[in-house]
Design an enzyme around this catalytic site. Sequence first.
Site, PDB file in Angstrom:
ATOM      1  N   ASP A 292       0.734  -1.155  -0.152  1.00 43.35           N
ATOM      2  CA  ASP A 292       0.211  -0.125  -0.415  1.00 43.35           C
ATOM      3  C   ASP A 292       0.557   1.176   0.122  1.00 43.35           C
ATOM      4  O   ASP A 292       2.001   0.844   0.607  1.00 43.35           O
ATOM      5  CB  ASP A 292      -0.641  -0.334   1.023  1.00 43.35           C
TER       6      ASP A 292
HETATM    7  C1  NOJ Z   1      -3.981   3.857   0.271  1.00 40.02           C
HETATM    8  C2  NOJ Z   1      -5.328   2.702  -0.040  1.00 40.02           C
HETATM    9  O1  NOJ Z   1      -4.683   2.768   1.137  1.00 40.02           O
HETATM   10  C3  NOJ Z   1      -5.704   1.554  -0.774  1.00 40.02           C
HETATM   11  O2  NOJ Z   1      -7.012   1.343  -0.443  1.00 40.02           O
HETATM   12  C4  NOJ Z   1      -5.332   2.666  -1.926  1.00 40.02           C
HETATM   13  O3  NOJ Z   1      -5.491   1.975  -2.870  1.00 40.02           O
HETATM   14  C5  NOJ Z   1      -4.048   3.563  -2.845  1.00 40.02           C
HETATM   15  N1  NOJ Z   1      -3.553   4.529  -1.067  1.00 40.02           N
HETATM   16  C6  NOJ Z   1      -3.529   4.160  -3.539  1.00 40.02           C
HETATM   17  O4  NOJ Z   1      -4.290   4.902  -4.023  1.00 40.02           O
END
Ligand code: NOJ
Length: 761
Positions: free
Chosen positions: A287
């Site tokens: 993430d």
């Molecule tokens: C953080 C989030 O937790 C995740 O769900 C998301 O896909 C990513 N950022 C990318 O934007």
Amino acid sequence: MNKIIFIASFYLLAAYACQPSSTDPKEKEMHRYVDRLMRKMTLEEKIGQMTQLVVGFDITGPVLNEGVEEKIKSGAAGSVLGIYTPEATRKLQEMAVNDSRLKIPLLFGYDVIHGHRTIFPINLGLSASWDMTLIEQTAQAAADEAAADGLHWTFSPMVDIARDPRWGRVSEGAGEDPYLGSRIAEAMVRGYEQDDLSRNNTILSCIKHFALYGAAEAGRDYNTVDMSDVRMYNEYLPPYKAGAEAGAASFMTSFNEINGVPATGNRWLLTDLLRKEWEYKGFVVTDYASIPEMVNHGSGNEQEVTAMAINAGVDMDMVSEAISRYGTELVKSGKVAKKTIDMACRRVLEAKYKLGLFEDPFRYCVSEKEKHQRTFTLRYQLLAREAAIKSVVLLKNDNQVLPLNAEAKIAFIGPQAKRAHDLIGSWSAAGLRDEAISLWEAATKRYEKNNYLYALGCNLLEDTGLIDKLNRFGSKIQQSEKTPQALIQEAVAVARKSDIVVAAMGEAFSMSGEAASRSSIELPENQKELLKALKQTGKPIVLVLMNGRPLALSWEDENMDAILETWFAGTAGSQGIADVLFGGANPSGKLTMTYPRNIGQVPIYYNHKNTGRPIREEEKYTSKYLDTPNDPLYPFGYGLSYTSFQYSDLQLSADCLAPGQTLSVSVTLENTGKREGTETIQLYLHDKTASITRPVKELKGFQQARLASGESKTIRFDITEEDLKFYNSDLQWVAEPGEFDLFVGGNSRDLLQASFKYSAK
Ligand code: NOJ
């Protein structure tokens, strides 16, 4: 000479060891292609494939962050996040395939969570439809629009089981149940990928957030998770596993730690479980910057946590560029094996190969005309409306105040009546907020009547500190110049002139979603004040809720005549809500998360265990609260219809089940009301005695039936040994002999019951 042969065979063997074996000719061809390519790659170029850069997007369009261009041209990037449109992606792709040494195309990833341009209801709402075909279609539509916008990869579905409505991200998932969550994970993967990534309207899906992100302590985002193995395996892991088995092309790690080790650096999770136990073949992305975040967790310095992530099984680093910074050094110092980098790079290249990007890197950069033809189409608008209708959950409808009589004098009151801004919800990244219309507009347009009245009644919020926080992220919450008292007086006067009040209330979209946990899950106090004043008028009140999480609605349940949960219903949300309000459509949604009576009951979920002292009101020393009942306000699976359904005659084909046999279950469902309606029939099981204690009930099947008024239908389910299995304390997937209760009904509380025995012989 011998030495040369020895060295050559060593390298051949090493290459062979990394090369997955396959009998499928297409896969073999892919492996050969990737082998050939990888033989030409330097260590730095392989590390480049493990790197995802981020590109900013301001309101006027995409903007490149500093250095992105050079990095792409030097082969230091495998993927880019945050950019879309065929023109913008083409520009970057040209840099990759014209200017980089090996011309490896980039992968463009983006958050396409509940639709891309056409926005469907938030995922929690979609899950309330219990309609797998619909959910698959929405994912398919999202993939089509995203692909026509230059995108290859969505960070969806989010399959985190969530039992705590304080956690803002419950809005992005499918609720609390592992069985339903698994079916939804499969439907979404099918929708995005259609089992064929070579088509130009399919994109890579991504199962996230691996793992247990929804179990954050106290519902506070990113918080610690500490959980027993049996709970994990039985209750939280099934949807991730189902997504892997459905063929999801990628997985995303989660921000949280699991039993002391952050997920992004968790070798047990990413290698032992995902790769070895589940035999998962896709690639794993972190993430957002979750590698360096492990420094805050206390897992080591930046270089150490980078090694930890790579060795755990991370294939791509989202945004932080930590792998890019430390990768070469880590390999040289022996802290990361070269073959680990090879494997990660291979997985990323394979995804690109499957998408056909090596054949044509620009295949998703379609013409403006084609993009137009595939975006916001009438078909997708209708699908969005159907999804809004099917997601809506009717929580209460005393004296059948709903559906509304269009001829009546209806007062639309409340901060959500004329506000369209929240309808497309959070994580609707490329969704256009202006495409949605307000409930007021939908209702008045529908009948072109002037017998509808309006009053604001109250602001969405009065807490200016909170408003500032939310407005910083685009909430556009405005305060009326009038005082709260004046607003209420105006609304009361309007209500008095009307036959019925539709009170549109709820949250701003940014009160749920990422980093949007709440410690109170009631309607904002000022909205409640308005409802109390409206109640004094004696007019019937229909409460229309727009929100991203289960709310605590005890007062509302006691005092409102009808309550309609509409979530954030998407681009065509208001039209869909109006269809339901005025009876053009009959609501059929059922909750996929339990609604507590109050925050003190949280976490509350239907598939809980029993205690040794089950609740008995008259006895002191039993498991209960002094000040609130144990049971929720609205249970999992609950939702009303404008018609009524009766269940009767639950029958089992035998009273005993053995391995290899099937137990047939039948029940009669009758539409006892006055109009056609759809019912979701739910089947639950309870293993009465087992080597580890089992939940009081668990969903094991569901079906939908559409019945005309007065129509009856026999509904059948088949139960096999597989449905009785669970992970025991040795984490073996077993069915244990003994007695089982079986329940069938329209929600997890009101059920018919039967019993049977399972014997291993
Ligand atoms: C953080 C989030 O937790 C995740 O769900 C998301 O896909 C990513 N950022 C990318 O934007």
